[in-house]
Write a protein that holds these residues in place. Structure first.
Motif, PDB file in Angstrom:
ATOM      1  N   LEU A  48       0.841  -1.197   0.000  1.00 26.01           N
ATOM      2  CA  LEU A  48       0.000   0.000   0.000  1.00 26.01           C
ATOM      3  C   LEU A  48       0.878   1.249   0.000  1.00 26.01           C
ATOM      4  O   LEU A  48       1.978   1.243   0.555  1.00 26.01           O
ATOM      5  CB  LEU A  48      -0.907   0.021   1.238  1.00 26.01           C
ATOM      6  N   ASP A  49       0.382   2.319  -0.601  1.00 28.36           N
ATOM      7  CA  ASP A  49       1.092   3.587  -0.548  1.00 28.36           C
ATOM      8  C   ASP A  49       1.197   4.047   0.905  1.00 28.36           C
ATOM      9  O   ASP A  49       0.240   3.875   1.677  1.00 28.36           O
ATOM     10  CB  ASP A  49       0.331   4.634  -1.375  1.00 28.36           C
ATOM     11  N   PRO A  50       2.341   4.620   1.322  1.00 33.00           N
ATOM     12  CA  PRO A  50       2.487   5.059   2.713  1.00 33.00           C
ATOM     13  C   PRO A  50       1.410   6.047   3.184  1.00 33.00           C
ATOM     14  O   PRO A  50       1.190   6.198   4.385  1.00 33.00           O
ATOM     15  CB  PRO A  50       3.868   5.727   2.718  1.00 33.00           C
ATOM     16  N   SER A  51       0.725   6.683   2.238  1.00 36.75           N
ATOM     17  CA  SER A  51      -0.326   7.645   2.620  1.00 36.75           C
ATOM     18  C   SER A  51      -1.639   6.964   3.023  1.00 36.75           C
ATOM     19  O   SER A  51      -2.526   7.605   3.589  1.00 36.75           O
ATOM     20  CB  SER A  51      -0.603   8.603   1.461  1.00 36.75           C
ATOM     21  N   CYS A  56      -9.165   2.143  -9.120  1.00 35.51           N
ATOM     22  CA  CYS A  56      -8.147   3.176  -8.950  1.00 35.51           C
ATOM     23  C   CYS A  56      -8.461   4.146  -7.806  1.00 35.51           C
ATOM     24  O   CYS A  56      -8.098   5.319  -7.848  1.00 35.51           O
ATOM     25  CB  CYS A  56      -7.960   3.934 -10.274  1.00 35.51           C
ATOM     26  N   LYS A  57      -9.109   3.636  -6.764  1.00 37.81           N
ATOM     27  CA  LYS A  57      -9.450   4.482  -5.612  1.00 37.81           C
ATOM     28  C   LYS A  57      -8.494   4.274  -4.443  1.00 37.81           C
ATOM     29  O   LYS A  57      -8.567   4.979  -3.447  1.00 37.81           O
ATOM     30  CB  LYS A  57     -10.886   4.198  -5.168  1.00 37.81           C
ATOM     31  N   ILE A  58      -7.622   3.264  -4.550  1.00 38.07           N
ATOM     32  CA  ILE A  58      -6.638   2.993  -3.499  1.00 38.07           C
ATOM     33  C   ILE A  58      -5.245   3.184  -4.100  1.00 38.07           C
ATOM     34  O   ILE A  58      -4.957   2.692  -5.192  1.00 38.07           O
ATOM     35  CB  ILE A  58      -6.792   1.549  -2.962  1.00 38.07           C
ATOM     36  N   ARG A  59      -4.410   3.909  -3.371  1.00 39.34           N
ATOM     37  CA  ARG A  59      -3.032   4.105  -3.822  1.00 39.34           C
ATOM     38  C   ARG A  59      -2.190   2.916  -3.367  1.00 39.34           C
ATOM     39  O   ARG A  59      -2.120   2.629  -2.174  1.00 39.34           O
ATOM     40  CB  ARG A  59      -2.457   5.394  -3.223  1.00 39.34           C
TER      41      ARG A  59
END
Length: 304
Positions: free
Chosen positions: A212-215, A273-276
Motif C-alpha cells: 500500500l502507498d504510505p499515505s 483506482c481508488k486505493i493508492r
C-alpha cells in the motif's frame, strides 16, 4: 481409500483452484523482473502458459462433475476475476487467456455424476502433468529466492512472498500425491490445514500492508491488525492437538471472513483506482480467492 468418482471430482476441484493460483504466481514473478533478467521473465512466462493450459484442460472436463460447494465458494473465480485480468494485462503487457475465466463462469455443478473410466484416465494424466510442472516451478521459485538472498538478483517481489508462493506450490504437489494414493484430501488433519492457511493469511496481510502507498494510513493499520490477529491464531493452533483444534476453528472462520471482506473491498478499490498502492489488480483477486478457499475448508471442518 476413495473410489474413482471421488478421486476424479476432488482432482478436478483441486486443479481448478490451484492451477489458476500457479499461473498467477508465474505472472507476478514475470512482472517483477528488471530488463537485465529477461531470461527469468521468459521462464516465468513459460510456467504461466503451461499452467494456463492445465487449467483449460481441467475446465473442459469439469462441467457437471464438480460439487456445488466448490462452484459457489468463490475460490475458482470471483465477480472481479475477469475485470482484474483485463486490467492487469493492460498494465503489464503480459497476456492472460481470459476465455478460460469466461468458460469457468459457465460451469455447472453435478450431483452424484457418472464418472467414466475415460475421465479417470484423463484425470490421472492431469495429475501427472501437474506434478511434472510443479517440480519445475518449485525449483524455479527456489532459484529466484537464492538469487535474491545472495544479492545476485533483483525483483520487486519480497523474499517472503517468494517463500510463500513456494510453500503453496509444495502443498499443491502433496495434495496431488495424496489423491494419487487415493487419500480423501477433504478429510485432511484440520490442525495441519489451519497451521498452513493461518500463516498464509497472516502473510497476505503483511504483503498488503507493504504494498500500500504510505499515505493509506487507515488501510495500513487494518492490514497490520489482521496480521497480528492471524499471528495469534497461528500460535493458538500450534498449541492445539488434532483433537482440540476445533475449539479455535469458529474464531478462525470468523476472522477469515472479516479478512475476506477487507480483501474484497481492497480488490474493488484497486481495480477502480481508488486505493493508492503498487498492488496489481489481479493480485487483489488472487488473495481474495485464497481466503474463500480457506473459508470453505473451515466450514467443512466445522461440519465433520
Amino acid at each position: 481409500m476413495i473410489n474413482d468418482q471421488r478421486y476424479a471430482i476432488l482432482s478436478l476441484e483441486l486443479h481448478l483452484f490451484f492451477s489458476r493460483i500457479m499461473k498467477e504466481h508465474s505472472l507476478f514473478l514475470e512482472a517483477g523482473f528488471t530488463p537485465k533478467d529477461s531470461e527469468f521473465a521468459k521462464r516465468a512466462e513459460h510456467y504461466k502458459n503451461e499452467f494456463e493450459k492445465l487449467l483449460s484442460y481441467t475446465v473442459s472436463a469439469s462441467n457437471g462433475i464438480i460439487r456445488p460447494i466448490i462452484l459457489n465458494s468463490g475460490e475458482i473465480i470471483t465477480d472481479f476475476t475477469l475485470g482484474t485480468e483485463a486490467k492487469t494485462q493492460a498494465l503489464t503487457g503480459i497476456g492472460i487467456n481470459q476465455s478460460i475465466t469466461e468458460m469457468e463462469s459457465k460451469l455447472r455443478s453435478g450431483q452424484n455424476p457418472q464418472v467414466s473410466s475415460n475421465l479417470v484416465n484423463y484425470v490421472n494424466q492431469l495429475n501427472t502433468n501437474a506434478k511434472m510442472l510443479l517440480n519445475g516451478l518449485i525449483k524455479f521459485k527456489k532459484r529466484i529466492l537464492d538469487g535474491v538472498l545472495s544479492c545476485n538478483l533483483f525483483t520487486v517481489n519480497y523474499p517472503l512472498l517468494i517463500e510463500h508462493i513456494t510453500r503453496e506450490a509444495e502443498l499443491y504437489y502433496s495434495l496431488i500425491d495424496d489423491l494419487q494414493n487415493r487419500v480423501d484430501i477433504d478429510s485432511k488433519d484440520a490442525r495441519e490445514t489451519e497451521l498452513f492457511w493461518d500463516k498464509i493469511m497472516m502473510e497476505h496481510s503483511l504483503f498488503i500492508r507493504g504494498l500500500l502507498d504510505p499515505s493509506e494510513d487507515d488501510l495500513i493499520e487494518t492490514a497490520d491488525e489482521f496480521a497480528d490477529t492471524f499471528k495469534d491464531l497461528l500460535e493458538e493452533a500450534q498449541n492445539m492437538t488434532s483433537m482440540t483444534i476445533n475449539s479455535v476453528t469458529n474464531q478462525t472462520l470468523n476472522q477469515t471472513v472479516q479478512l475476506k471482506n477487507f480483501k474484497q473491498a481492497g480488490t474493488e478499490g484497486i481495480a477502480s483506482c481508488k486505493i493508492r498502492s503498487i498492488i496489481l489488480p489481479l493480485l487483489g483477486d488472487h488473495v481474495l480467492r485464497e481466503a474463500n478457499h480457506y473459508i470453505r475448508l473451515l466450514e467443512t471442518y466445522k461440519q465433520m
